[in-house]
Scaffold this active site. Structure first.
Site, short mmCIF file in Angstrom:
data_model
loop_
_atom_site.label_atom_id
_atom_site.label_comp_id
_atom_site.label_asym_id
_atom_site.label_seq_id
_atom_site.Cartn_x
_atom_site.Cartn_y
_atom_site.Cartn_z
N LYS A 36 0.78 -1.24 -0.03
CA LYS A 36 0.04 0.05 0.04
C LYS A 36 1.00 1.21 0.01
O LYS A 36 2.12 1.28 0.29
CB LYS A 36 -0.93 0.10 1.08
CG LYS A 36 -0.16 0.10 2.44
CD LYS A 36 -0.97 0.13 3.84
CE LYS A 36 -0.17 0.29 5.09
NZ LYS A 36 -1.06 0.35 6.26
N ARG A 134 -10.26 0.55 15.41
CA ARG A 134 -9.96 1.24 14.23
C ARG A 134 -11.14 0.52 13.39
O ARG A 134 -12.16 0.50 13.44
CB ARG A 134 -8.70 1.27 13.64
CG ARG A 134 -8.23 2.18 12.72
CD ARG A 134 -6.56 2.46 12.29
NE ARG A 134 -6.34 0.95 11.71
CZ ARG A 134 -5.05 0.69 11.25
NH1 ARG A 134 -4.43 1.79 11.38
NH2 ARG A 134 -4.70 -0.34 10.71
N HIS A 166 -6.26 -6.97 12.99
CA HIS A 166 -4.89 -6.44 13.10
C HIS A 166 -4.60 -5.90 14.59
O HIS A 166 -5.45 -5.45 15.23
CB HIS A 166 -5.24 -5.08 12.36
CG HIS A 166 -3.70 -4.27 11.73
ND1 HIS A 166 -2.63 -5.18 11.34
CD2 HIS A 166 -3.44 -3.17 12.05
CE1 HIS A 166 -1.74 -4.31 11.08
NE2 HIS A 166 -2.11 -3.08 11.53
N ARG A 222 1.00 -10.85 7.37
CA ARG A 222 0.93 -9.66 6.31
C ARG A 222 1.86 -8.63 6.54
O ARG A 222 1.76 -7.47 7.22
CB ARG A 222 -0.41 -8.72 6.61
CG ARG A 222 -1.55 -9.57 6.15
CD ARG A 222 -2.95 -8.46 6.35
NE ARG A 222 -2.87 -7.78 7.56
CZ ARG A 222 -3.42 -8.50 8.90
NH1 ARG A 222 -4.04 -9.58 8.84
NH2 ARG A 222 -3.35 -7.42 9.94
N TYR A 268 15.16 30.26 7.14
CA TYR A 268 13.82 30.99 7.70
C TYR A 268 14.15 31.13 9.42
O TYR A 268 14.41 30.23 9.99
CB TYR A 268 12.55 30.57 7.21
CG TYR A 268 12.19 30.69 6.02
CD1 TYR A 268 12.19 32.10 5.36
CD2 TYR A 268 11.73 29.50 5.08
CE1 TYR A 268 11.64 32.24 3.94
CE2 TYR A 268 11.37 29.82 3.92
CZ TYR A 268 11.27 31.01 3.36
OH TYR A 268 10.97 31.13 2.21
N CYS A 315 12.94 23.99 4.39
CA CYS A 315 12.11 24.91 3.45
C CYS A 315 11.28 23.91 2.72
O CYS A 315 11.38 22.67 2.70
CB CYS A 315 12.88 25.76 2.85
SG CYS A 315 13.98 26.95 3.87
N MET A 316 10.32 24.48 1.67
CA MET A 316 9.50 23.62 1.12
C MET A 316 10.24 22.98 0.03
O MET A 316 9.72 21.88 -0.32
CB MET A 316 8.41 24.41 0.48
CG MET A 316 7.49 23.87 -0.56
SD MET A 316 6.17 24.87 -1.43
CE MET A 316 5.19 25.20 0.07
N ASP A 317 11.30 23.35 -0.55
CA ASP A 317 11.98 22.99 -1.74
C ASP A 317 13.58 22.69 -1.47
O ASP A 317 14.23 22.00 -2.36
CB ASP A 317 11.83 23.91 -2.67
CG ASP A 317 10.40 24.18 -3.36
OD1 ASP A 317 9.50 23.48 -3.36
OD2 ASP A 317 10.33 25.49 -3.12
#
Length: 378
Positions: A36, A134, A166, A222, A268, A315-317
């Site tokens: 998955k 769950r 599970h 599993r 930052y 940072c983001m990138d």
């Protein structure tokens, strides 16, 4: 040598070999390799094939879309999708011979209707909640669910292939919930048997239970995390101690290298300030690529021959590394995590630094990071 700025190298031989280890540890039980979430970020189809090469006889996914992608790739192995909801692609799944997990009466009705519409019985696994709280039928609802499923069998619309549950605490060997859940699962199986259901596979054990509780293996195990070479019980045993090898290495190439004076703020908020004249290196990878923002001043990596720590905020990138006086050129490779054999950090090292789990570290690696597959028989 690849020239991608950011890259996840996935060793399919490691996936195959890890699966073989888990197959051996599963004894007489078959193995459902869980692929998955894009195989925990490693690549759905290539890893599914590698796991089958390693001896897995089943594949497991969360979503029907993941199952259909495997079928579209030509994979014919038994395949279970367990996270289904209203409006699901029920008919497509039944037509594609995808097994579906069922936990409630409405889902039984939906899958019966799908089976009727496509003219073939739907393969289902009934899930019972033995204590995780769950997914799965509540124990009080279980007898009614079993009876409804049995009616579908007599109608020729359902094939109850499995019964499953599970664990909540399998990664904490000795936790009292493990025995309680095992007993609850036996009770649920007895109810199904009394109703006349004869599931061919009973399954409960995840990666942690495979390596710590052979008595929970039943007909099918599993394993998920272990397939990718990461320890499901890192506080007790490392991956290497379990005979597993991490399959993913995450790398990035320096896009800028520059000298800066002492007292120079970095990234930052200037949460990092240089204490001497030093070299800063910029890596074009950030939280949009799955590098947790909490890794600022904490996340480990390997560059210019030794371990270092992310300097300042992620940072983001991009992120920054303080390289001191070591020689580094633009285009040189930094390893954020790998198998650890050459001193580089592992995904577990990142998990420890961020107070999380290695599952999250690898599965968050984003789509902007190119996957390069090595090894593999097919």
């Amino acid at each position: 040598m690849s020239q991608h700025l950011r890259e996840a190298v996935v060793d399919l031989d490691a996936v195959r070999d890890n699966t073989a280890v888990l197959v051996e540890r599963s004894g007489s039980a078959g193995v459902m390799a869980v692929v998955k979430a894009d195989a925990y970020g490693h690549g759905l189809v290539p890893c599914a094939r590698a796991a089958l090469d390693g001896g897995a006889s089943w594949l497991g996914v969360a979503l029907v879309e993941e199952a259909l992608a495997l079928r579209a790739a030509g994979i014919t192995a038994p395949l279970l999708a367990w996270l289904v909801g209203p409006g699901e692609h029920w008919s497509q799944a039944v037509s594609a011979d995808v097994d579906l997990s069922v936990s409630a009466a409405w889902a039984v009705d939906a899958v019966r209707a799908a089976a009727s519409s496509v003219g073939r019985p739907a393969r289902v696994h009934l899930k019972v909640d033995t204590g995780l709280g769950r997914g799965g039928s509540a124990p009080t609802d279980w007898p009614d669910l079993v009876q409804l499923a049995h009616r579908g069998v007599t109608e020729g619309l359902l094939d109850v292939v499995g019964v499953w549950s599970h664990f909540a605490y399998a990664d904490a060997p000795g936790h009292p919930t493990i025995d309680r859940q095992l007993a609850s699962f036996h009770d649920a199986l007895a109810v199904a048997d009394a109703a006349g259901l004869r599931p061919r596979v009973r399954h409960l054990a995840n990666s942690a239970a495979v390596v710590t509780r052979p008595d929970t293996q039943f007909d099918l195990t599993r394993p998920g995390l272990g397939v990718y070479g990461l320890s499901p019980i890192p506080r007790e045993q490392s991956a290497a101690q379990l005979g597993l090898r991490p399959a993913m290495s995450l790398t990035a190439r320096f896009a800028l290298v520059k000298r800066v004076p002492p007292g120079h703020g970095v990234s930052y908020g200037h949460t990092y300030t240089t204490d001497r004249e030093t070299t800063l290196g910029l890596l074009p990878i950030g939280y949009a690529d799955g590098i947790d923002r909490r890794g600022g001043n904490r996340g480990p990596l390997w560059a210019a021959g030794r371990r270092r720590t992310v300097a300042g905020r992620v940072c983001m990138d991009q992120l920054v590394v303080d390289l001191g006086d070591d020689a580094v050129d633009v285009g040189d490779v930094a390893v954020l995590f790998g198998d650890g054999e050459h001193g580089e950090p592992t995904a577990e090292d990142w998990a420890s630094a961020l107070d999380t789990i290695s599952y999250e570290v690898v599965s968050r690696v984003g789509p902007r990071v190119v996957r390069r597959f090595v090894g593999g028989a097919r």
